[in-house]
Scaffold this active site. Structure first.
Site, PDB file in Angstrom:
ATOM      1  N   HIS A  98      59.659 -78.999 -95.400  1.00  0.00           N
ATOM      2  CA  HIS A  98      59.985 -80.093 -96.320  1.00  0.00           C
ATOM      3  C   HIS A  98      59.365 -81.395 -95.859  1.00  0.00           C
ATOM      4  O   HIS A  98      59.012 -81.579 -94.702  1.00  0.00           O
ATOM      5  CB  HIS A  98      61.499 -80.279 -96.405  1.00  0.00           C
ATOM      6  CG  HIS A  98      62.129 -80.727 -95.111  1.00  0.00           C
ATOM      7  ND1 HIS A  98      62.267 -79.896 -94.017  1.00  0.00           N
ATOM      8  CD2 HIS A  98      62.630 -81.928 -94.729  1.00  0.00           C
ATOM      9  CE1 HIS A  98      62.821 -80.545 -93.024  1.00  0.00           C
ATOM     10  NE2 HIS A  98      63.045 -81.793 -93.415  1.00  0.00           N
ATOM     11  N   ASP A 100      60.764 -85.382 -95.833  1.00  0.00           N
ATOM     12  CA  ASP A 100      62.130 -85.881 -95.816  1.00  0.00           C
ATOM     13  C   ASP A 100      62.481 -86.672 -97.066  1.00  0.00           C
ATOM     14  O   ASP A 100      61.717 -87.551 -97.504  1.00  0.00           O
ATOM     15  CB  ASP A 100      62.336 -86.805 -94.607  1.00  0.00           C
ATOM     16  CG  ASP A 100      62.626 -86.017 -93.337  1.00  0.00           C
ATOM     17  OD1 ASP A 100      63.168 -84.900 -93.429  1.00  0.00           O
ATOM     18  OD2 ASP A 100      62.316 -86.535 -92.252  1.00  0.00           O
ATOM     19  N   HIS A 254      57.540 -80.748 -92.410  1.00  0.00           N
ATOM     20  CA  HIS A 254      57.984 -80.234 -91.123  1.00  0.00           C
ATOM     21  C   HIS A 254      59.094 -79.213 -91.314  1.00  0.00           C
ATOM     22  O   HIS A 254      59.707 -79.138 -92.387  1.00  0.00           O
ATOM     23  CB  HIS A 254      58.405 -81.355 -90.170  1.00  0.00           C
ATOM     24  CG  HIS A 254      59.531 -82.196 -90.682  1.00  0.00           C
ATOM     25  ND1 HIS A 254      59.362 -83.143 -91.659  1.00  0.00           N
ATOM     26  CD2 HIS A 254      60.840 -82.226 -90.354  1.00  0.00           C
ATOM     27  CE1 HIS A 254      60.514 -83.735 -91.906  1.00  0.00           C
ATOM     28  NE2 HIS A 254      61.443 -83.182 -91.134  1.00  0.00           N
ATOM     29  N   ARG A 269      67.938 -89.103 -84.870  1.00  0.00           N
ATOM     30  CA  ARG A 269      66.853 -89.420 -85.817  1.00  0.00           C
ATOM     31  C   ARG A 269      67.123 -90.698 -86.589  1.00  0.00           C
ATOM     32  O   ARG A 269      68.255 -90.947 -87.030  1.00  0.00           O
ATOM     33  CB  ARG A 269      66.717 -88.271 -86.826  1.00  0.00           C
ATOM     34  CG  ARG A 269      65.501 -88.414 -87.739  1.00  0.00           C
ATOM     35  CD  ARG A 269      65.478 -87.368 -88.818  1.00  0.00           C
ATOM     36  NE  ARG A 269      66.434 -87.675 -89.859  1.00  0.00           N
ATOM     37  CZ  ARG A 269      66.681 -86.891 -90.916  1.00  0.00           C
ATOM     38  NH1 ARG A 269      66.052 -85.730 -91.031  1.00  0.00           N
ATOM     39  NH2 ARG A 269      67.560 -87.244 -91.827  1.00  0.00           N
TER      40      ARG A 269
HETATM   41  C1  SIN Z   1      64.437 -82.852 -89.720  1.00  0.00           C
HETATM   42  O1  SIN Z   1      64.232 -82.079 -90.651  1.00  0.00           O
HETATM   43  O2  SIN Z   1      64.209 -84.056 -89.810  1.00  0.00           O
HETATM   44  C2  SIN Z   1      64.922 -82.297 -88.397  1.00  0.00           C
HETATM   45  C3  SIN Z   1      63.802 -81.738 -87.606  1.00  0.00           C
HETATM   46  C4  SIN Z   1      64.238 -81.170 -86.288  1.00  0.00           C
HETATM   47  O3  SIN Z   1      65.410 -81.263 -85.913  1.00  0.00           O
HETATM   48  O4  SIN Z   1      63.382 -80.624 -85.585  1.00  0.00           O
END
Ligand code: SIN
Length: 278
Positions: A98, A100, A254, A269
């Site tokens: 995806h 984000d 990602h 994050r």
């Molecule tokens: C996300 O999708 O932002 C999380 C990615 C991760 O935890 O590696």
């Protein structure tokens, strides 16, 4: 010692050495890091010590931060999500390919992810260049996609009907007041800083093409989802506590690999606000 940028692959990803991202960067360092992000789309810093205030300050060097529209946040700072995978969790945040938060009109410019804890092996994250995904399409496909609009919403990943809560530690909004967030974006977007074109559809949020049903849209969307993550467009980050990654959400997809076995994984994050895709 100056900043050193070591590519992870020729297409996407680089490790950046010689900068302490816990401190505000001076102009020259910021310019070099920003350049590395534009050139490589995702950049990795190793052995960084960041608390949440420093993580927010790092993100804010790239722009204002957003508060996530549907992920619950268990810390004191609304802009910081503690992404936790506890032993026994069946699912994790971000386990599908995806970009984000494309359910909003101005999806994030970047994600900044800092590793607190990870298994000795496993829990890696994959990134895929959506520049290369676009550039490797045929001229006929490029011409067809030009000008197409896709409708995105968060009904697959949030709300009571998504079934997300119960399978993982990070909960999403599923209260009665929750309403899907929805946005329309071009299928091919132009990066506002590099001028390069990239594919901009993803399975987590894209529901259908504007003016078509989900059923009519599915065959082409499924082709694009598969094509967009061909191995030669990707790089893989193996985390260690202290690893910090910034990805350019305007040109990268990602996926967090759900292979932590009996182990914990914790990442913090923030997301930098983006502009309206065109
Ligand atoms: C996300 O999708 O932002 C999380 C990615 C991760 O935890 O590696």
């Amino acid at each position: 010692m100056g900043i050193e940028v070591r590519p992870l692959t020729p297409q996407i990803g680089a490790e950046v050495f010689g900068v302490d991202v816990a401190k505000p960067m001076g102009n020259a360092d910021f310019d070099a890091v920003h350049r590395a992000l534009l050139d490589h789309s995702i950049i990795v810093f190793r052995e960084q010590k960041l608390d949440d205030a420093q993580l927010m300050a790092l993100g804010r060097q790239f722009g204002p931060l957003i508060v996530h529209p549907f992920l619950h946040n268990d810390g004191p700072n609304p802009e910081v999500i503690h992404i936790k995978r506890e032993p026994g969790d069946k699912a994790i945040v971000g386990q599908e390919w995806h970009s984000d938060t494309t359910c909003i009109d101005t999806p994030p410019l970047a994600g900044v992810l800092h590793c607190i804890e990870t298994p000795k092996a496993g829990g890696d994250t994959l990134f895929a260049s959506q520049y290369r995904a676009y550039e490797t399409l045929s001229d006929g496909m490029k011409a067809m996609l030009e000008g197409m609009i896709a409708v995105h919403n968060d009904s697959r990943v949030a709300g009571p009907q998504s079934g997300v809560n119960g399978s993982r530690t990070n909960r999403v909004r599923d209260d009665a007041a929750w309403k899907p967030s929805s946005a329309e974006h071009p299928v091919v977007r132009t990066h506002p800083e590099t001028g390069r074109k990239g594919l901009f559809v993803n399975i987590s949020y894209t529901r259908h093409f504007k003016g078509m049903t989900e059923e009519e849209s599915a065959p082409l969307l499924n082709f694009l989802y598969k094509h967009a993550v061909r191995p030669e467009f990707t790089c893989r980050v193996q985390w260690r506590p202290g690893s910090t990654v910034i990805w350019d959400n305007r040109c990268v997809k990602h996926l967090a690999i759900n292979d932590c076995g009996p182990h914990r994984r914790e990442m913090h994050r923030v997301q930098v606000a983006g502009d309206r895709p065109y």
